[in-house]
Motif scaffolding. Structure first.
Motif, PDB file in Angstrom:
ATOM      1  N   GLU A  18      43.440  45.765  34.775  1.00 22.85           N
ATOM      2  CA  GLU A  18      44.364  46.648  34.068  1.00 22.85           C
ATOM      3  C   GLU A  18      45.452  47.156  35.020  1.00 22.85           C
ATOM      4  O   GLU A  18      46.621  47.214  34.659  1.00 22.85           O
ATOM      5  CB  GLU A  18      43.596  47.824  33.464  1.00 22.85           C
ATOM      6  CG  GLU A  18      44.445  48.704  32.581  1.00 22.85           C
ATOM      7  CD  GLU A  18      43.639  49.823  31.937  1.00 22.85           C
ATOM      8  OE1 GLU A  18      44.172  50.942  31.847  1.00 22.85           O
ATOM      9  OE2 GLU A  18      42.484  49.575  31.537  1.00 22.85           O
ATOM     10  N   HIS A  19      45.063  47.485  36.237  1.00 21.81           N
ATOM     11  CA  HIS A  19      46.005  47.996  37.236  1.00 21.81           C
ATOM     12  C   HIS A  19      47.086  46.954  37.566  1.00 21.81           C
ATOM     13  O   HIS A  19      48.211  47.309  37.872  1.00 21.81           O
ATOM     14  CB  HIS A  19      45.239  48.396  38.506  1.00 21.81           C
ATOM     15  CG  HIS A  19      46.058  49.037  39.567  1.00 21.81           C
ATOM     16  ND1 HIS A  19      46.642  50.273  39.417  1.00 21.81           N
ATOM     17  CD2 HIS A  19      46.398  48.609  40.807  1.00 21.81           C
ATOM     18  CE1 HIS A  19      47.306  50.583  40.514  1.00 21.81           C
ATOM     19  NE2 HIS A  19      47.172  49.591  41.372  1.00 21.81           N
ATOM     20  N   CYS A  20      46.719  45.681  37.489  1.00 21.61           N
ATOM     21  CA  CYS A  20      47.688  44.619  37.819  1.00 21.61           C
ATOM     22  C   CYS A  20      48.180  43.877  36.577  1.00 21.61           C
ATOM     23  O   CYS A  20      48.583  42.715  36.663  1.00 21.61           O
ATOM     24  CB  CYS A  20      47.103  43.664  38.850  1.00 21.61           C
ATOM     25  SG  CYS A  20      45.772  42.622  38.279  1.00 21.61           S
ATOM     26  N   ASN A  21      48.138  44.554  35.430  1.00 24.06           N
ATOM     27  CA  ASN A  21      48.677  43.999  34.187  1.00 24.06           C
ATOM     28  C   ASN A  21      48.096  42.637  33.830  1.00 24.06           C
ATOM     29  O   ASN A  21      48.803  41.770  33.316  1.00 24.06           O
ATOM     30  CB  ASN A  21      50.206  43.923  34.247  1.00 24.06           C
ATOM     31  CG  ASN A  21      50.824  45.282  34.422  1.00 24.06           C
ATOM     32  OD1 ASN A  21      50.419  46.240  33.770  1.00 24.06           O
ATOM     33  ND2 ASN A  21      51.780  45.383  35.320  1.00 24.06           N
ATOM     34  N   ASN A  22      46.841  42.429  34.138  1.00 24.21           N
ATOM     35  CA  ASN A  22      46.115  41.200  33.798  1.00 24.21           C
ATOM     36  C   ASN A  22      46.760  39.937  34.359  1.00 24.21           C
ATOM     37  O   ASN A  22      46.662  38.867  33.761  1.00 24.21           O
ATOM     38  CB  ASN A  22      45.938  41.094  32.276  1.00 24.21           C
ATOM     39  CG  ASN A  22      45.061  42.204  31.744  1.00 24.21           C
ATOM     40  OD1 ASN A  22      43.940  42.385  32.184  1.00 24.21           O
ATOM     41  ND2 ASN A  22      45.596  42.974  30.805  1.00 24.21           N
ATOM     42  N   LEU A  23      47.408  40.063  35.513  1.00 26.37           N
ATOM     43  CA  LEU A  23      48.018  38.883  36.132  1.00 26.37           C
ATOM     44  C   LEU A  23      46.989  38.002  36.831  1.00 26.37           C
ATOM     45  O   LEU A  23      47.281  36.855  37.157  1.00 26.37           O
ATOM     46  CB  LEU A  23      49.107  39.300  37.122  1.00 26.37           C
ATOM     47  CG  LEU A  23      50.366  39.875  36.483  1.00 26.37           C
ATOM     48  CD1 LEU A  23      51.341  40.365  37.540  1.00 26.37           C
ATOM     49  CD2 LEU A  23      51.039  38.843  35.601  1.00 26.37           C
ATOM     50  N   PHE A  24      45.801  38.543  37.061  1.00 20.45           N
ATOM     51  CA  PHE A  24      44.730  37.771  37.679  1.00 20.45           C
ATOM     52  C   PHE A  24      43.523  37.764  36.748  1.00 20.45           C
ATOM     53  O   PHE A  24      43.201  38.773  36.124  1.00 20.45           O
ATOM     54  CB  PHE A  24      44.325  38.361  39.035  1.00 20.45           C
ATOM     55  CG  PHE A  24      45.392  38.264  40.085  1.00 20.45           C
ATOM     56  CD1 PHE A  24      45.744  37.031  40.630  1.00 20.45           C
ATOM     57  CD2 PHE A  24      46.054  39.396  40.528  1.00 20.45           C
ATOM     58  CE1 PHE A  24      46.730  36.943  41.600  1.00 20.45           C
ATOM     59  CE2 PHE A  24      47.038  39.316  41.497  1.00 20.45           C
ATOM     60  CZ  PHE A  24      47.380  38.091  42.027  1.00 20.45           C
ATOM     61  N   SER A  25      42.865  36.617  36.681  1.00 23.17           N
ATOM     62  CA  SER A  25      41.643  36.512  35.885  1.00 23.17           C
ATOM     63  C   SER A  25      40.506  37.241  36.604  1.00 23.17           C
ATOM     64  O   SER A  25      40.624  37.598  37.781  1.00 23.17           O
ATOM     65  CB  SER A  25      41.264  35.037  35.706  1.00 23.17           C
ATOM     66  OG  SER A  25      40.842  34.500  36.955  1.00 23.17           O
ATOM     67  N   GLN A  26      39.400  37.419  35.906  1.00 21.97           N
ATOM     68  CA  GLN A  26      38.240  38.068  36.522  1.00 21.97           C
ATOM     69  C   GLN A  26      37.738  37.265  37.719  1.00 21.97           C
ATOM     70  O   GLN A  26      37.406  37.839  38.759  1.00 21.97           O
ATOM     71  CB  GLN A  26      37.129  38.269  35.491  1.00 21.97           C
ATOM     72  CG  GLN A  26      37.493  39.319  34.460  1.00 21.97           C
ATOM     73  CD  GLN A  26      36.334  39.736  33.572  1.00 21.97           C
ATOM     74  OE1 GLN A  26      35.196  39.347  33.790  1.00 21.97           O
ATOM     75  NE2 GLN A  26      36.635  40.547  32.572  1.00 21.97           N
ATOM     76  N   GLN A  27      37.727  35.948  37.576  1.00 15.96           N
ATOM     77  CA  GLN A  27      37.279  35.099  38.691  1.00 15.96           C
ATOM     78  C   GLN A  27      38.218  35.231  39.884  1.00 15.96           C
ATOM     79  O   GLN A  27      37.768  35.252  41.041  1.00 15.96           O
ATOM     80  CB  GLN A  27      37.185  33.622  38.263  1.00 15.96           C
ATOM     81  CG  GLN A  27      36.166  33.351  37.190  1.00 15.96           C
ATOM     82  CD  GLN A  27      36.764  33.455  35.784  1.00 15.96           C
ATOM     83  OE1 GLN A  27      37.833  34.018  35.559  1.00 15.96           O
ATOM     84  NE2 GLN A  27      36.041  32.913  34.809  1.00 15.96           N
ATOM     85  N   GLU A  28      39.519  35.298  39.633  1.00 18.74           N
ATOM     86  CA  GLU A  28      40.483  35.468  40.723  1.00 18.74           C
ATOM     87  C   GLU A  28      40.291  36.809  41.423  1.00 18.74           C
ATOM     88  O   GLU A  28      40.381  36.892  42.654  1.00 18.74           O
ATOM     89  CB  GLU A  28      41.919  35.340  40.206  1.00 18.74           C
ATOM     90  CG  GLU A  28      42.299  33.931  39.816  1.00 18.74           C
ATOM     91  CD  GLU A  28      43.649  33.848  39.118  1.00 18.74           C
ATOM     92  OE1 GLU A  28      44.375  32.865  39.378  1.00 18.74           O
ATOM     93  OE2 GLU A  28      43.967  34.746  38.301  1.00 18.74           O
ATOM     94  N   GLN A  34      36.462  39.016  47.717  1.00 12.43           N
ATOM     95  CA  GLN A  34      35.773  38.363  48.837  1.00 12.43           C
ATOM     96  C   GLN A  34      36.724  38.207  50.019  1.00 12.43           C
ATOM     97  O   GLN A  34      36.361  38.463  51.165  1.00 12.43           O
ATOM     98  CB  GLN A  34      35.215  37.004  48.397  1.00 12.43           C
ATOM     99  CG  GLN A  34      34.072  37.130  47.427  1.00 12.43           C
ATOM    100  CD  GLN A  34      33.691  35.810  46.775  1.00 12.43           C
ATOM    101  OE1 GLN A  34      34.400  34.803  46.868  1.00 12.43           O
ATOM    102  NE2 GLN A  34      32.564  35.818  46.077  1.00 12.43           N
ATOM    103  N   ARG A  35      37.963  37.829  49.742  1.00 11.57           N
ATOM    104  CA  ARG A  35      38.969  37.684  50.814  1.00 11.57           C
ATOM    105  C   ARG A  35      39.300  39.038  51.424  1.00 11.57           C
ATOM    106  O   ARG A  35      39.430  39.167  52.634  1.00 11.57           O
ATOM    107  CB  ARG A  35      40.236  37.022  50.257  1.00 11.57           C
ATOM    108  CG  ARG A  35      41.289  36.775  51.293  1.00 11.57           C
ATOM    109  CD  ARG A  35      40.791  35.795  52.351  1.00 11.57           C
ATOM    110  NE  ARG A  35      41.851  35.515  53.283  1.00 11.57           N
ATOM    111  CZ  ARG A  35      41.687  35.404  54.580  1.00 11.57           C
ATOM    112  NH1 ARG A  35      40.487  35.504  55.116  1.00 11.57           N
ATOM    113  NH2 ARG A  35      42.703  35.142  55.368  1.00 11.57           N
TER     114      ARG A  35
END
Length: 175
Positions: A18-28, A34-35
């Motif tokens: 939500e904070h990043c406007n859904n630009l990344f998937s859950q897996q991402e 991890q990174r």
């Protein structure tokens, strides 16, 4: 979520999405976490300048000091927000806003001739003289209706870029 030794919960993942406007998937987001944990070597919950520069692509980037200024001390949520402009799903407007922040090093909402000149100097190195850089920049500004004495706000900056497609993407590997 502030402590990198903990695992992300589903709530944390959704909050970051939500904070990043859904630009990344859950897996991402899980891969980015991890990174982030790998970069946050001391487990402090944020990334220091040295940790940030441990990424070879960033350390070699001619704009690394400007990026470092923007990224130092980021917690995970802000780290993901920082990376949003590099998502394949980010809009041209989001990418332009990020680039504007790179140029606006004092964060006053204005980019001056010398701000742009410094970035050009960082990018071109010894391939161009200061005189050549100034000439090119003066011409670009003139063609966009601005002068050397003008400053650019974000809408002005968008106008100068002319709606060009911006290719700045980083693929997030999913484990």
């Amino acid at each position: 979520m502030g402590n990198t030794s903990s695992m992300l919960t589903q709530y944390d993942i959704e909050e970051v999405q939500e904070h990043c406007n859904n630009l990344f998937s859950q897996q991402e987001i899980v891969s980015l976490y991890q990174r982030f944990c790998q970069l946050d070597r001391n487990g402090k919950g944020f990334i220091s300048a040295d940790e940030f520069l441990s990424v070879p692509e960033l350390a070699m980037n001619p704009l690394s000091q400007r990026l470092l200024k923007m990224a130092e001390g980021l917690n995970f949520k802000d780290f993901v927000a920082f990376l949003c402009a590099f998502s394949a799903r980010a809009t041209t407007q989001q990418k332009t806003e990020f680039i504007f922040k790179v140029y606006d090093s004092d964060c006053n909402g204005k980019v001056y001739f010398n701000d742009i000149l410094e970035v050009l100097r960082d990018l071109s190195g010894s391939f161009m003289s200061d005189e050549q850089r100034e000439k090119v920049l003066t011409q670009v500004l003139k063609e966009s209706g601005y002068s050397r004495d003008s400053y650019l706000t974000l809408p002005d900056f968008v106008k100068v870029l002319g709606g060009h497609s911006l290719k700045m993407e980083v693929e997030v590997p999913i484990d």
